[in-house]
Design a protein around this motif. Structure first.
Motif: not given
Length: 164
Positions: A123-136
Motif C-alpha cells: 500500500m502507499m503511504g501511511e494507510i493502516r490497511s485495506l478493508n477486510l473483505g477486499n484484503s481477503v
C-alpha cells in the motif's frame, strides 16, 4: 480446497461479504471467536445474500481450539507487519490464509510464531490497511490463480443481441 480464517472478526457486513466470496470460490471459512456479532444477524446474512446457506463455515472458541482442530495446517498470516508480499509465496491447495480483526489485526504473539508465512498487501503511504473483505479477495484470488483456478468456471459467454 483453500481455507480463509478470520481471527475475531468484528463487522458482520465484512464477514458476510467474505462468506459470499468463499461460496463463489469453493473455499472453507473458519471463524475464530469471539465474534463482534451473532451468526444469525440480519446484516451478516444481507451481505452474504442468499449464499450463506451454501457456505462451508466452521467456528472455534479461540485460536488454540483452531490449532487443535487443524493439526499440521499450513497457515499464512496476512498482516501489515510482514516482510514478504502476498505474491512472493506459493500457496498450497489446502492451505489456510488468516486475517485479523478489523480494529487490530492478528496479535503479535501469534505472528511471531509464523514469521516465515506472514504476507502483506503493498500500500502507499501511511494507510493502516485495506478493508477486510477486499484484503481477503486480493490474497485468495492470488492463491486460486497459483492453483490454476482448480474447478472454477474460466470463461463466460455473451449473448448475441440484435441492436437493430
Amino acid at each position: 480446497m483453500l481455507n480463509i480464517v478470520l481471527y475475531e472478526p468484528e463487522i458482520p457486513a465484512n464477514t458476510g461479504n467474505i462468506g459470499r466470496t468463499c461460496v463463489a470460490t469453493n473455499t472453507r471459512l473458519h471463524l475464530i471467536e469471539p465474534l463482534g456479532f451473532r451468526l444469525d444477524e440480519k446484516s451478516l446474512k444481507r451481505a452474504g445474500m442468499d449464499y450463506w446457506k451454501d457456505l462451508n463455515v466452521q467456528t472455534y472458541i479461540d485460536y488454540n481450539d483452531f490449532l487443535e482442530r487443524n493439526p499440521g495446517a499450513k497457515i499464512y498470516m496476512a498482516t501489515t507487519k510482514a516482510q514478504k508480499v502476498y505474491t512472493e509465496v506459493e500457496y498450497e491447495p489446502d492451505c489456510y490464509i488468516m486475517f485479523g480483526k478489523e480494529s487490530a489485526g492478528i496479535p503479535e504473539e501469534i505472528l511471531v510464531h509464523h514469521k516465515d508465512t506472514c504476507v502483506r498487501i503493498p500500500m502507499m503511504g501511511e494507510i493502516r490497511s485495506l478493508n477486510l473483505g477486499n484484503s481477503v479477495a486480493v490474497v485468495l484470488y492470488e492463491a486460486l490463480r497459483q492453483n490454476e483456478f482448480a474447478g472454477m468456471n474460466l470463461e463466460g459467454h455473451l449473448h448475441e443481441l440484435n441492436w437493430e
